[in-house]
Motif scaffolding. Structure first.
Motif, PDB file in Angstrom:
ATOM      1  N   LEU A   3       0.857  -1.183   0.000  1.00  0.00           N
ATOM      2  CA  LEU A   3       0.000   0.000   0.000  1.00  0.00           C
ATOM      3  C   LEU A   3       0.893   1.232   0.000  1.00  0.00           C
ATOM      4  CD1 LEU A   3      -2.867   1.326   0.420  1.00  0.00           C
ATOM      5  CD2 LEU A   3      -2.370   1.197   2.872  1.00  0.00           C
ATOM      6  N   SER A   4       0.624   2.156  -0.918  1.00  0.00           N
ATOM      7  CA  SER A   4       1.357   3.406  -1.008  1.00  0.00           C
ATOM      8  C   SER A   4       0.380   4.555  -0.797  1.00  0.00           C
ATOM      9  CB  SER A   4       2.049   3.534  -2.374  1.00  0.00           C
ATOM     10  OG  SER A   4       2.635   4.807  -2.519  1.00  0.00           O
ATOM     11  N   VAL A   5       0.698   5.421   0.155  1.00  0.00           N
ATOM     12  CA  VAL A   5      -0.207   6.521   0.508  1.00  0.00           C
ATOM     13  C   VAL A   5       0.565   7.836   0.479  1.00  0.00           C
ATOM     14  CG1 VAL A   5      -1.691   7.500   2.311  1.00  0.00           C
ATOM     15  CG2 VAL A   5      -1.584   5.016   1.992  1.00  0.00           C
ATOM     16  N   GLY A  55      -3.350  14.150  -3.824  1.00  0.00           N
ATOM     17  CA  GLY A  55      -2.506  13.008  -3.505  1.00  0.00           C
ATOM     18  C   GLY A  55      -2.819  11.778  -4.331  1.00  0.00           C
ATOM     19  N   ARG A  56      -2.271  10.654  -3.847  1.00  0.00           N
ATOM     20  CA  ARG A  56      -2.381   9.390  -4.583  1.00  0.00           C
ATOM     21  C   ARG A  56      -2.349   8.232  -3.594  1.00  0.00           C
ATOM     22  NH1 ARG A  56       0.868   6.110  -8.440  1.00  0.00           N
ATOM     23  NH2 ARG A  56      -0.335   5.910 -10.376  1.00  0.00           N
ATOM     24  N   ILE A  57      -3.223   7.249  -3.797  1.00  0.00           N
ATOM     25  CA  ILE A  57      -3.264   6.036  -2.976  1.00  0.00           C
ATOM     26  C   ILE A  57      -3.254   4.848  -3.930  1.00  0.00           C
ATOM     27  CG2 ILE A  57      -4.541   4.698  -1.268  1.00  0.00           C
ATOM     28  CD1 ILE A  57      -5.870   7.348  -0.401  1.00  0.00           C
ATOM     29  N   VAL A  58      -2.294   3.946  -3.742  1.00  0.00           N
ATOM     30  CA  VAL A  58      -2.147   2.790  -4.626  1.00  0.00           C
ATOM     31  C   VAL A  58      -2.085   1.525  -3.789  1.00  0.00           C
ATOM     32  CG1 VAL A  58      -0.766   1.704  -6.439  1.00  0.00           C
ATOM     33  CG2 VAL A  58      -0.868   4.210  -6.283  1.00  0.00           C
ATOM     34  N   LEU A  59      -2.901   0.540  -4.141  1.00  0.00           N
ATOM     35  CA  LEU A  59      -2.922  -0.751  -3.460  1.00  0.00           C
ATOM     36  C   LEU A  59      -2.614  -1.853  -4.454  1.00  0.00           C
ATOM     37  CD1 LEU A  59      -3.513  -2.584  -1.028  1.00  0.00           C
ATOM     38  CD2 LEU A  59      -5.944  -2.463  -1.634  1.00  0.00           C
ATOM     39  N   ASN A  60      -1.498  -2.541  -4.249  1.00  0.00           N
ATOM     40  CA  ASN A  60      -1.101  -3.639  -5.132  1.00  0.00           C
ATOM     41  C   ASN A  60      -1.112  -3.216  -6.596  1.00  0.00           C
ATOM     42  OD1 ASN A  60      -0.997  -5.209  -2.798  1.00  0.00           O
ATOM     43  ND2 ASN A  60      -3.098  -5.929  -3.059  1.00  0.00           N
ATOM     44  N   ASP A  61      -0.492  -2.078  -6.884  1.00  0.00           N
ATOM     45  CA  ASP A  61      -0.382  -1.515  -8.236  1.00  0.00           C
ATOM     46  C   ASP A  61      -1.722  -1.050  -8.814  1.00  0.00           C
ATOM     47  OD1 ASP A  61       2.398  -2.011  -8.298  1.00  0.00           O
ATOM     48  OD2 ASP A  61       2.034  -4.082  -8.888  1.00  0.00           O
TER      49      ASP A  61
END
Length: 348
Positions: A3-5, A55-61
């Motif tokens: 997870l990228s937040v 912003g940006r939120i990425v879960l498993n690409d």
């Protein structure tokens, strides 16, 4: 799974400006902070309950949110499991019906999977009960069963033990650890309790007024918090301003004492030090360096230790056996500030 937040959200009293990534190898990541610092708002942003300003939120690409590209995936499509602080069970539905609500599929498939999770969390006998008839521990298990039944990629726990009494809290902490062994995704645990962070988590992010002020392994951050706010949140009692003298000496005005360090250097940009209350020791006659006068302001007694609060603000915590055997129940004239217990801090 990872997870990228990276989000910014302007709130009433603070601006939430958060950036972190999980390791993607499972395990529990702790988010530690005081009330109102932005912990729960961070989870709500990840879940899609709240929309960040940017912003940006990425879960498993898979991009869940991107303010520049106009992406904002719906809550039900994010694959985020969120255990709310109050568990948020539907009061007009039975435990079985609550769990079914989280399951996708036919009526038969929903029933089968709900029964599986009722069994997993040992609450089969509560299937027909309404939440109002459940204890706090039963509600937590029912809520966690519902969250897990949705098969999330990330599980987020928001102050899961805050509403429980002490004895029940410790029992449920052990149960939760067992229940999470089967979960392969990452877990975010939000809490203001340093003990919960230390027991549960492998890594930690410390939030103060909407910003992350320390990150790293739990043991690493506790050993060297880096900032005044992080040191306070990890439970450090002795945090004082310092004045730089040279690379191996500094002066503590609050203690009217010069402290020397031989095995580390004093950072020029450090403006505080911290030392935990258990690290202090009685000064012997041979001790001449790093010695501070010991004049008692208040004596506090707990079941397993005593705390001496000195006139200069120092807290010294002593296990009962040491207090009785080594100190003979007497307040010494001087106390040593051991170098190995000192960490340098910035007041950000």
């Amino acid at each position: 799974m990872s997870l990228s937040v990276k989000i910014v959200k302007k709130l009433k009293d603070i601006t939430l400006d958060i950036e972190f990534e999980t390791r993607g190898s499972g395990g529990i990541t702790g988010i530690l902070g005081s009330s109102g610092c932005g912990k729960s708002m961070t989870l709500k942003s990840i879940a899609g309950i709240v929309t960040p300003d940017e912003g940006r939120i990425v879960l498993n690409d898979r991009v869940l949110f991107d303010s520049e590209k106009g992406i904002n995936v719906k809550i039900q499509d994010r694959e985020i499991g969120y255990l709310f602080q109050n568990y948020a069970l539907f009061p007009h539905m039975t435990v079985m019906e609550n769990i079914k609500m989280a399951v996708k599929g036919t009526r038969a498939e929903k029933k089968e999977l709900a029964e599986f999770y009722l069994h997993m969390f040992r609450i089969e006998e509560l299937a027909g009960h309404y939440p109002g008839r459940l204890s706090g521990g039963q509600q937590q298990r029912a809520a966690l069963a519902r969250v897990m039944a949705s098969k999330p990629s990330v599980l987020m726990l928001d102050e899961p033990f805050s509403a429980l009494d002490y004895s029940l809290k410790e029992m449920l902490q052990l149960e939760l650890l067992e229940e999470l062994k089967t979960f392969e995704g990452d877990v975010l645990l939000v809490t203001h309790s340093r003990d919960e962070i230390y027991r549960f988590c492998e890594s930690i992010h410390v939030i103060n007024r909407g910003n992350i002020t320390a990150s790293g392994s739990v043991k690493g951050v506790f050993q060297n918090p880096g900032t005044v706010s992080a040191a306070r949140l990890t439970g450090c009692k002795n945090i004082v301003p310092i004045k730089y003298i040279d690379s191996h000496r500094f002066f503590v005005p609050d203690w009217d004492a010069e402290i020397a360090v031989k095995n580390q250097e004093v950072p020029r940009d450090a403006d505080h030090i911290g030392i935990r209350a258990h690290y202090l020791r009685k000064a012997l006659e041979k001790d001449q360096e790093n010695v501070v006068k010991c004049k008692l302001r208040r004596f506090l007694e707990d079941p397993f230790e005593v705390a001496l609060v000195l006139e200069n603000g120092i807290w010294w915590k002593i296990p009962n056996d040491i207090w009785a055997s080594e100190l003979k129940g007497q307040i010494p004239d001087r106390v040593v500030i051991p170098e190995e217990g000192i960490f340098f801090l910035k007041d950000l």
